[in-house]
Motif scaffolding. Structure first.
Motif, PDB file in Angstrom:
ATOM      1  N   LEU A 106       0.826  -1.204   0.000  1.00 16.60           N
ATOM      2  CA  LEU A 106       0.000   0.000   0.000  1.00 16.60           C
ATOM      3  C   LEU A 106       0.859   1.252   0.000  1.00 16.60           C
ATOM      4  CD1 LEU A 106      -1.269   0.797   3.570  1.00 16.60           C
ATOM      5  CD2 LEU A 106       0.161  -1.192   3.176  1.00 16.60           C
ATOM      6  N   MET A 107       0.218   2.377  -0.261  1.00 12.96           N
ATOM      7  CA  MET A 107       0.844   3.690  -0.124  1.00 12.96           C
ATOM      8  C   MET A 107       0.217   4.382   1.080  1.00 12.96           C
ATOM      9  SD  MET A 107       3.199   4.435  -2.265  1.00 12.96           S
ATOM     10  CE  MET A 107       3.854   3.990  -3.878  1.00 12.96           C
ATOM     11  N   VAL A 108       1.063   5.043   1.859  1.00 15.38           N
ATOM     12  CA  VAL A 108       0.595   5.789   3.034  1.00 15.38           C
ATOM     13  C   VAL A 108       1.046   7.234   2.876  1.00 15.38           C
ATOM     14  CG1 VAL A 108       0.646   5.980   5.539  1.00 15.38           C
ATOM     15  CG2 VAL A 108       0.917   3.725   4.458  1.00 15.38           C
ATOM     16  N   ALA A 109       0.104   8.166   2.941  1.00 18.71           N
ATOM     17  CA  ALA A 109       0.444   9.584   2.853  1.00 18.71           C
ATOM     18  C   ALA A 109       0.115  10.273   4.171  1.00 18.71           C
ATOM     19  CB  ALA A 109      -0.334  10.237   1.712  1.00 18.71           C
ATOM     20  N   ASN A 110       0.982  11.186   4.592  1.00 18.38           N
ATOM     21  CA  ASN A 110       0.717  12.032   5.750  1.00 18.38           C
ATOM     22  C   ASN A 110       0.071  13.318   5.237  1.00 18.38           C
ATOM     23  OD1 ASN A 110       0.794  13.924   7.815  1.00 18.38           O
ATOM     24  ND2 ASN A 110       2.761  13.187   8.624  1.00 18.38           N
ATOM     25  N   ARG A 111      -1.217  13.485   5.580  1.00 21.56           N
ATOM     26  CA  ARG A 111      -1.942  14.674   5.115  1.00 21.56           C
ATOM     27  C   ARG A 111      -2.167  15.646   6.267  1.00 21.56           C
ATOM     28  NH1 ARG A 111      -5.485  14.673   0.674  1.00 21.56           N
ATOM     29  NH2 ARG A 111      -7.200  14.774   2.137  1.00 21.56           N
ATOM     30  N   GLY A 112      -1.171  15.750   7.141  1.00 15.45           N
ATOM     31  CA  GLY A 112      -1.193  16.772   8.197  1.00 15.45           C
ATOM     32  C   GLY A 112      -1.951  16.333   9.431  1.00 15.45           C
ATOM     33  N   ASP A 113      -3.273  16.160   9.297  1.00 16.77           N
ATOM     34  CA  ASP A 113      -4.037  15.757  10.481  1.00 16.77           C
ATOM     35  C   ASP A 113      -4.547  14.322  10.387  1.00 16.77           C
ATOM     36  OD1 ASP A 113      -5.872  16.229   8.516  1.00 16.77           O
ATOM     37  OD2 ASP A 113      -7.167  17.542   9.709  1.00 16.77           O
ATOM     38  N   HIS A 114      -4.212  13.614   9.313  1.00 17.58           N
ATOM     39  CA  HIS A 114      -4.613  12.208   9.186  1.00 17.58           C
ATOM     40  C   HIS A 114      -3.702  11.513   8.170  1.00 17.58           C
ATOM     41  CE1 HIS A 114      -6.830  14.156   5.886  1.00 17.58           C
ATOM     42  NE2 HIS A 114      -6.579  13.036   5.244  1.00 17.58           N
ATOM     43  N   LEU A 115      -3.850  10.204   8.079  1.00 17.55           N
ATOM     44  CA  LEU A 115      -3.130   9.438   7.056  1.00 17.55           C
ATOM     45  C   LEU A 115      -4.112   9.038   5.960  1.00 17.55           C
ATOM     46  CD1 LEU A 115      -0.943   6.961   9.173  1.00 17.55           C
ATOM     47  CD2 LEU A 115      -0.318   9.232   8.320  1.00 17.55           C
ATOM     48  N   PHE A 116      -3.623   9.020   4.732  1.00 16.70           N
ATOM     49  CA  PHE A 116      -4.421   8.585   3.584  1.00 16.70           C
ATOM     50  C   PHE A 116      -3.729   7.365   2.989  1.00 16.70           C
ATOM     51  CE2 PHE A 116      -5.263   9.271  -1.146  1.00 16.70           C
ATOM     52  CZ  PHE A 116      -6.546   8.726  -1.104  1.00 16.70           C
ATOM     53  N   LEU A 117      -4.482   6.272   2.872  1.00 14.32           N
ATOM     54  CA  LEU A 117      -3.927   5.003   2.402  1.00 14.32           C
ATOM     55  C   LEU A 117      -4.557   4.633   1.059  1.00 14.32           C
ATOM     56  CD1 LEU A 117      -3.308   4.977   5.457  1.00 14.32           C
ATOM     57  CD2 LEU A 117      -4.049   2.591   5.537  1.00 14.32           C
ATOM     58  N   VAL A 118      -3.765   4.085   0.168  1.00 14.86           N
ATOM     59  CA  VAL A 118      -4.298   3.496  -1.061  1.00 14.86           C
ATOM     60  C   VAL A 118      -3.872   2.035  -1.086  1.00 14.86           C
ATOM     61  CG1 VAL A 118      -4.345   3.548  -3.588  1.00 14.86           C
ATOM     62  CG2 VAL A 118      -4.277   5.689  -2.292  1.00 14.86           C
ATOM     63  N   VAL A 119      -4.863   1.146  -1.164  1.00 15.15           N
ATOM     64  CA  VAL A 119      -4.602  -0.298  -1.089  1.00 15.15           C
ATOM     65  C   VAL A 119      -5.122  -0.988  -2.352  1.00 15.15           C
ATOM     66  CG1 VAL A 119      -4.752  -0.251   1.439  1.00 15.15           C
ATOM     67  CG2 VAL A 119      -6.787  -0.863   0.098  1.00 15.15           C
ATOM     68  N   ASN A 120      -4.690  -2.222  -2.549  1.00 15.41           N
ATOM     69  CA  ASN A 120      -5.088  -2.965  -3.750  1.00 15.41           C
ATOM     70  C   ASN A 120      -6.562  -3.345  -3.731  1.00 15.41           C
ATOM     71  OD1 ASN A 120      -2.730  -3.369  -5.493  1.00 15.41           O
ATOM     72  ND2 ASN A 120      -1.844  -4.259  -3.654  1.00 15.41           N
ATOM     73  N   ALA A 121      -7.158  -3.334  -4.931  1.00 11.35           N
ATOM     74  CA  ALA A 121      -8.582  -3.621  -5.080  1.00 11.35           C
ATOM     75  C   ALA A 121      -8.953  -4.988  -4.514  1.00 11.35           C
ATOM     76  CB  ALA A 121      -8.961  -3.554  -6.561  1.00 11.35           C
ATOM     77  N   ALA A 122      -8.147  -5.997  -4.844  1.00 11.58           N
ATOM     78  CA  ALA A 122      -8.514  -7.363  -4.463  1.00 11.58           C
ATOM     79  C   ALA A 122      -8.439  -7.559  -2.953  1.00 11.58           C
ATOM     80  CB  ALA A 122      -7.603  -8.363  -5.169  1.00 11.58           C
ATOM     81  N   CYS A 123      -7.674  -6.699  -2.275  1.00  8.02           N
ATOM     82  CA  CYS A 123      -7.444  -6.870  -0.834  1.00  8.02           C
ATOM     83  C   CYS A 123      -8.218  -5.875   0.005  1.00  8.02           C
ATOM     84  CB  CYS A 123      -5.959  -6.688  -0.526  1.00  8.02           C
ATOM     85  SG  CYS A 123      -4.863  -7.806  -1.402  1.00  8.02           S
ATOM     86  N   LYS A 124      -8.923  -4.923  -0.611  1.00  9.29           N
ATOM     87  CA  LYS A 124      -9.364  -3.771   0.191  1.00  9.29           C
ATOM     88  C   LYS A 124     -10.331  -4.148   1.291  1.00  9.29           C
ATOM     89  CE  LYS A 124     -12.634  -1.944  -3.261  1.00  9.29           C
ATOM     90  NZ  LYS A 124     -12.863  -0.817  -4.190  1.00  9.29           N
ATOM     91  N   GLY A 125     -11.216  -5.104   1.040  1.00 10.04           N
ATOM     92  CA  GLY A 125     -12.157  -5.521   2.092  1.00 10.04           C
ATOM     93  C   GLY A 125     -11.416  -6.099   3.286  1.00 10.04           C
ATOM     94  N   ALA A 126     -10.473  -6.978   2.994  1.00 10.90           N
ATOM     95  CA  ALA A 126      -9.696  -7.613   4.065  1.00 10.90           C
ATOM     96  C   ALA A 126      -8.809  -6.589   4.768  1.00 10.90           C
ATOM     97  CB  ALA A 126      -8.838  -8.743   3.491  1.00 10.90           C
ATOM     98  N   ASP A 127      -8.247  -5.653   4.009  1.00 14.72           N
ATOM     99  CA  ASP A 127      -7.379  -4.629   4.609  1.00 14.72           C
ATOM    100  C   ASP A 127      -8.153  -3.765   5.598  1.00 14.72           C
ATOM    101  OD1 ASP A 127      -5.242  -5.461   3.062  1.00 14.72           O
ATOM    102  OD2 ASP A 127      -5.458  -3.864   1.564  1.00 14.72           O
ATOM    103  N   ILE A 128      -9.354  -3.370   5.189  1.00 17.12           N
ATOM    104  CA  ILE A 128     -10.149  -2.486   6.048  1.00 17.12           C
ATOM    105  C   ILE A 128     -10.581  -3.242   7.306  1.00 17.12           C
ATOM    106  CG2 ILE A 128     -12.362  -1.247   6.168  1.00 17.12           C
ATOM    107  CD1 ILE A 128     -11.712  -0.530   3.107  1.00 17.12           C
ATOM    108  N   ALA A 129     -10.938  -4.512   7.149  1.00 17.80           N
ATOM    109  CA  ALA A 129     -11.288  -5.327   8.318  1.00 17.80           C
ATOM    110  C   ALA A 129     -10.072  -5.459   9.247  1.00 17.80           C
ATOM    111  CB  ALA A 129     -11.773  -6.700   7.865  1.00 17.80           C
ATOM    112  N   HIS A 130      -8.902  -5.653   8.649  1.00 19.52           N
ATOM    113  CA  HIS A 130      -7.652  -5.782   9.400  1.00 19.52           C
ATOM    114  C   HIS A 130      -7.350  -4.492  10.178  1.00 19.52           C
ATOM    115  CE1 HIS A 130      -3.606  -7.382  10.089  1.00 19.52           C
ATOM    116  NE2 HIS A 130      -3.041  -6.353   9.468  1.00 19.52           N
TER     117      HIS A 130
END
Lengths: 376, 119
Positions: A106-130
């Motif tokens: 994944l990619m993790v960005a620091n947007r000052g007051d939060h983090l923004f993540l971009v994850v793979n399509a096939a994994c996104k459900g499992a990633d969010i649950a994780h």
């Protein structure tokens, strides 16, 4: 089979003459009329537009409103220094499991007051649950299912992007910024998956089609399908999750040690503390048993994913396997990546891949196959 | 010209059967990047896999359309596989076969039947 989902650009893909295929639960364009070869070469020569709206966009926000608190929480799931990630910067990371395998990258960005993540399509459900299972005490995990995501890649990307989002051209590789445009605020990162300079653009869902049309109206920009996306990232030596990396591969075997900063390694201030740290720190210290390597077949026959690799032309048992392979349009030759024992996986060694019952020689080469054109 | 359901075309030239793939097949396969041709002199039976072609996407086989002997292969395809996309019906023939019984061609489709076949 569950019904396939569509991104906001589905109708536009059809208008553009795309051939659509199922991919990670979505109907996605594999190629347009020019075909994979021309799309690939166009992206390297000018600029290509990719629909990556199937990928997952996630915000991690700590109640304190401090990105650092979200970063500290996320560090429990990734072997990456996120507290050291400055505001306005992005970093590559991977979720590891207890055995030291990779759950997703994944990619993790620091947007000052939060983090923004971009994850793979096939994994996104499992990633969010994780994320929710492990971080919900410390962070809100918000999926941005309504936002579009585009990638604009290639040497002409910066000048095109700058006309639509003034200031974009001044960003450096792995910077992130929000820039106002005629299509609302665009969340830009100067990154991509092709080895070219370029941007990934998160846009309000209702503006996605209009932004894509505006980009495609630029003479240098052509739409690029998944076929060329794959050959571009292969030439750039970048991993495709589910192929080159998965739960059976550690980040060290995969050659991703560079993504694990000193502070998370043995002796660092925040050593370990992520799933699978035992194995990963041990492999960092002692070396892994096998390595992801680049392969250049000596003939023109491509070695595809799944091709078994042998130490000798007449060896009985395979010692490795190809995890991605095909033809590199810019290299004008077949290319592959795969795993080999460390002694065989050294630059200059020759191994044999078995293609249709025949052993074909391939040279182990350094990755990437082609130097990137990132804007450092 | 004769056509098979495997999207090959055949034409008779000096008592030999010349074999290639149709425009439709070349378009479906995408950009061809590798062609593996059989040895000249090889005896083949109908439906034997005689040629492997690799596109940017995947590998496919070309089957022998009839029983016979491969007497000549088109070496130009080894150096320039993209010829299959550029001129599938002309310069990008794959091989020439000597066939005992040319009447076997009569079982194949003509152009009208092939056009109907591919819809």
């Amino acid at each position: 089979m569950p019904e396939l989902k569509r991104t906001a650009l589905y109708d536009l893909h059809l208008d553009l003459g795309a051939r659509m295929v199922p991919f990670a639960g979505y109907e996605m364009p594999v190629q347009y009329a020019p075909g994979v070869l021309r799309e690939h070469l166009h992206c390297r020569a000018a600029a290509g537009l990719f629909d990556v709206g199937h990928m997952g966009q996630v915000i991690l926000r700590a109640p304190s409103g401090q990105a650092a608190d979200a970063a500290a929480a996320l560090e429990r799931l990734v072997p990456v220094d996120l507290l050291g990630l400055a505001p306005g910067r992005q970093r590559y990371a991977m979720f590891t499991d207890d055995a030291g395998g990779i759950l997703d990258d994944l990619m993790v960005a620091n947007r000052g007051d939060h983090l923004f993540l971009v994850v793979n399509a096939a994994c996104k459900g499992a990633d969010i649950a994780h994320l929710r299972a492990h971080l919900s005490g410390d962070c809100a995990v918000e999926e941005l299912a309504d936002r579009g995501l585009l990638a604009l890649q290639g040497p002409a990307a910066a000048s095109v992007m700058d006309r639509i989002a003034p200031g974009a051209a001044a960003m450096r590789f792995m910077d992130v910024a929000v820039i106002n445009s005629a299509f609302g605020p665009l969340w830009l990162s100067r990154s991509g998956y092709t080895g070219e300079d370029g941007f990934e653009i998160s846009v309000e869902g209702t503006q996605t089609v209009a932004l894509a049309r505006a980009l495609l109206a630029e003479p240098s920009v052509q739409p690029i399908g998944l076929g060329a996306r794959d050959s571009l990232r292969l030439e750039a030596g970048l991993c495709l999750y589910g192929h080159d990396i998965d739960t059976t591969t550690s980040p060290i075997e995969a050659g991703l040690s560079w993504a694990i900063q000193k502070v998370r390694r043995a002796g660092g201030a925040r050593e370990g503390g992520f799933p699978g740290a035992g194995r990963i720190l041990r492999e960092l210290a002692d070396g892994p048993a096998r390595l992801r390597v680049g392969l250049r077949p000596q003939t023109r026959a491509p070695m595809r994913e799944g091709t078994p690799l042998f130490a000798a032309e007449d060896a009985a048992d395979p010692v490795g396997i190809v995890t991605s392979g095909g033809f590199g349009p810019s290299i004008e030759a077949p290319l592959a990546m795969g795993y080999l024992p460390v002694d065989l996986g050294q630059k200059g060694r020759t191994v044999w891949g078995e293609v249709r019952g025949r052993r074909m020689a391939a040279d182990v080469v350094a990755l990437p196959f082609r130097d990137p054109n990132y804007k450092r | 010209m004769y056509y098979t359901e495997e999207h090959e075309w055949l034409r008779v030239e000096d008592d030999l059967v010349v074999v290639g793939i149709t425009e439709h097949a070349a378009e479906q396969l995408g950009d061809i990047v590798f062609v593996d041709l059989p040895d000249e002199g090889k005896t083949v039976s109908k439906d034997d896999e005689v040629v492997v072609i690799e596109s940017v996407k995947a590998a496919s086989d070309i089957l022998a359309p009839l029983d016979g002997e491969i007497v000549e292969v088109n070496g130009a395809l080894t150096d320039n596989p993209g010829l299959v996309n550029e001129d599938p019906l002309g310069e990008a023939w794959f091989f020439k076969m000597k066939v005992e019984d040319l009447s076997a061609l009569d079982d194949l489709m003509d152009e009208a039947a092939y056009k109907k076949f591919i819809g």
